[in-house]
Each structure stands twice: as C-alpha cells, then as structure tokens.
Design an enzyme around this catalytic site. Structure first.
Site, short mmCIF file in Angstrom:
data_model
loop_
_atom_site.label_atom_id
_atom_site.label_comp_id
_atom_site.label_asym_id
_atom_site.label_seq_id
_atom_site.Cartn_x
_atom_site.Cartn_y
_atom_site.Cartn_z
N HIS A 199 0.56 -1.18 -0.08
CA HIS A 199 0.36 0.46 -0.44
C HIS A 199 0.88 1.24 -0.04
O HIS A 199 1.35 1.95 1.16
CB HIS A 199 -1.28 0.13 1.19
CG HIS A 199 -1.55 1.08 1.12
ND1 HIS A 199 -1.76 2.32 2.61
CD2 HIS A 199 -3.29 1.73 0.24
CE1 HIS A 199 -2.80 2.80 2.61
NE2 HIS A 199 -3.65 2.36 0.86
N GLU A 202 1.44 -0.58 -5.31
CA GLU A 202 -0.08 0.31 -5.33
C GLU A 202 0.73 1.92 -5.76
O GLU A 202 1.39 1.75 -5.52
CB GLU A 202 -0.89 0.81 -4.36
CG GLU A 202 -2.01 1.18 -4.57
CD GLU A 202 -2.72 2.20 -2.89
OE1 GLU A 202 -3.86 2.33 -3.99
OE2 GLU A 202 -2.16 2.13 -2.34
N ASP A 225 -1.17 5.13 -6.38
CA ASP A 225 -2.39 6.04 -6.82
C ASP A 225 -1.83 7.55 -7.74
O ASP A 225 -0.79 7.91 -8.06
CB ASP A 225 -2.27 6.39 -5.48
CG ASP A 225 -3.21 5.93 -4.05
OD1 ASP A 225 -3.89 5.41 -4.42
OD2 ASP A 225 -2.39 5.65 -3.38
N HIS A 240 -1.74 10.55 -3.41
CA HIS A 240 -2.23 9.52 -2.22
C HIS A 240 -3.62 11.04 -3.09
O HIS A 240 -4.81 10.13 -3.22
CB HIS A 240 -2.13 9.71 -1.53
CG HIS A 240 -3.46 8.80 -0.13
ND1 HIS A 240 -4.50 9.48 0.25
CD2 HIS A 240 -3.91 7.23 -0.58
CE1 HIS A 240 -5.12 8.36 0.33
NE2 HIS A 240 -4.92 7.77 -0.22
N GLU A 257 -4.71 3.04 -9.35
CA GLU A 257 -5.69 3.93 -9.04
C GLU A 257 -5.83 5.57 -9.01
O GLU A 257 -4.56 6.35 -8.99
CB GLU A 257 -5.68 3.76 -6.75
CG GLU A 257 -7.07 4.65 -6.96
CD GLU A 257 -7.17 4.72 -5.21
OE1 GLU A 257 -8.32 5.43 -5.06
OE2 GLU A 257 -6.43 4.30 -4.11
#
Length: 306
Positions: free
Chosen positions: A14, A41, A43, A56, A147
């Site tokens: 994460h 991950e 973002d 993020h 993401e």
C-alpha cells in the site's frame, strides 16, 4: 490475475513500504519490491501538463513542502493542487512523511521522521520502469496496482485521467487480466466507463468507501472483477470466542468478485490485539482474497508461515 506465491492470498504494498519510508516515494517502492509482495500500488493524479503523478491525493500540502517553494500558488480554499503545477515544477518539491497541513503534526508519529531525507515526486511511467526493470534483473514478476484519484475532479478541470492512464499502461504491456496489473477506482461510474467505453480488459477492482455501496455488488459485478472495501465493512462484531462478519465477502464471492480490503497497518490496530490477529481474522476467518498493507514484509512473513 495470477496466483500468489504464498498460497492464494494476494499481498499489495500500500503506497509502497509506507510503514517505513514516506508513501509513494521511489525509495518506498524499491523497499516494497525487496519485500516480495504480489503487487505494488500507485495512486495517480494528473499534473498541469497531463503527467500521471504518483501521489495519494489531488493536494500537495500534506506530503510536500509546497508552501515553502510555491507559497503564492494556493487556491482560494488555501490548498495546493497537483493539477496546478507542471511535472517539472513538481520536481522542485520535497516529499515528507504525511502530516496535518494546519498543525504540521506527523500523522503516524513512529514512522520515518517528518522533514528528513531527500524524496521526490515521480510519474507512473518512472515507477513502471523501476518495477519492470527490477522484474528483469531479479527474475521476479511483481505487478502494479494503479488507482486513479478523483476522476470527476479531473473531468471538471478538462482532463481525462482514466484514458491517459489506460493508454500508458497499454504502452507498457498491461492490457488484459493475464497481465500483472490491477486497476482500481472509488468512482463506480468512472470504473464502469473504463470497462465499457474505454474497453479496458484489465482486472478491475471497485473500491468501496461508504456502507451503502456494499449493497451494490450485483451492479459492480457487471463490469468489475473484484472489490476493495474498508476492512471494517467486513467485521460485524467480536463474539465471545471469535469474530462475526457481515455477508460482504460471501456475497462478493457468490458473484465471482475477489475481495481486497484496505488497510492492514501494524501501527493502527484498532479492534485487534496484534497485527497477526488482524491478518488471521481477515485472511482465514473472513476469507478475503488479499489485502493492502503498509507493512508488506510482515504480511509476507505471516502468509509464508501458513
């Protein structure tokens, strides 16, 4: 989606190894890679010149020194937005451990010291090249888990973050469910657009923030391959001898959806007495398929023992 080397549970780093280094820095991603998760991950928020930046939030002022470098560039609400800066300008900023921009107080006090080190922002392309390069040099096959953040905000600012991101992923070889890429978003309308309008064949995960969204699984299953709920949406209550759970995981599995809850944090246990208990309850009692963690080394160690 390929199976995990540690049984059938998927380990997602994460924001990188964010329990140890400032989130979404190249250093945090390299450290995460060395811990051997299944996915790392990213973002993503677009810069003024349409570069997907790995950060993020759409804001800069809670993880960088933007107020020192570009004091006069804040908007009327007092915040500094990634989208107002070119990628070249963003390179002038220092990343630090996450903090409250009003008080300056570090969010996780026992993590990497705020204001220390020399950490920079980077692009999706740069991170993909790091991970693919490490895959090449190590012989491993660690995937990416991008993401897109706040696509509606991007649309209102005249930018299509979904299309830009999908095009970049395609150029780097991430096109189908068999590739090592899982694409996620909180915005259900936009994720459905990624599948149906942009015709992406990637493995799609619908992130879930609000409780009412847990009742929309049948709709999610028409375009997504999995869900990413807040882990507390899986817990019902602690019984005398064991936890009781909501029907979320079972309902998702019935519809063929994988379940990857967020976020497993060893320094934010809330209901659990230990990190091991948290992982045991969610992975093996609630039967989730994977999880996002700030501490990928601890999750790898736990699952390898199983």
């Amino acid at each position: 989606m390929q199976k995990n080397k540690k049984g059938d549970k998927v380990i997602i780093a994460h924001r990188g190894a964010s329990g140890y280094l400032p989130e979404h820095t190249m250093e945090a991603k390299a450290m995460a890679y060395a811990m051997n998760p299944d996915y790392i991950e990213q973002d993503l928020v677009l810069s003024k010149d349409d570069v997907p930046v790995v950060i993020h939030d759409i804001y800069l002022d809670d993880v960088t020194n933007v107020n020192e470098v570009f004091f006069d560039r804040k908007r009327e609400d007092g915040r500094y937005y990634v989208i107002d800066f070119t990628f070249e300008e963003l390179q002038k900023l220092q990343i630090t451990e996450r903090f409250n921009p009003k008080t300056g107080k570090q969010f996780y006090p026992k993590r990497f010291p705020k204001g220390k080190g020399n950490f920079k922002l980077h692009s999706l392309q740069q991170e993909i090249e790091l991970i693919q390069g490490l895959n090449y040099s190590t012989g491993n096959n660690i995937g990416i888990y991008p993401e897109i953040k706040n696509p509606e905000f991007h649309h209102t600012n005249g930018k299509d973050i979904a299309k830009i991101t999908i095009d970049i992923l395609s150029r780097y070889g991430y096109k189908t469910k068999n590739d090592r890429c899982i694409f996620q978003c909180f915005d259900a309308k936009e994720l459905e657009r990624v599948r149906k309008e942009l015709k992406s064949e990637l493995f799609l995960v619908q992130l879930i923030e609000f409780e009412e969204e847990t009742k929309q699984l049948k709709n999610f299953a028409t375009y997504a391959d999995g869900i990413g709920p807040w882990y507390k949406q899986i817990l019902d209550k602690r019984g005398k001898d064991k936890w009781e759970f909501t029907s979320l995981v079972e309902d998702a599995h019935t519809l063929g959806l994988k379940v990857h809850p967020y976020t497993f944090r060893a320094d934010q246990l809330d209901e659990f007495s230990s990190f091991d208990e948290m992982m045991q309850v969610l992975f093996f009692e609630a039967n989730v398929d994977g999880g996002f963690t700030d501490f990928p080394d601890k999750m790898v160690e736990f699952l390898v023992k199983k």
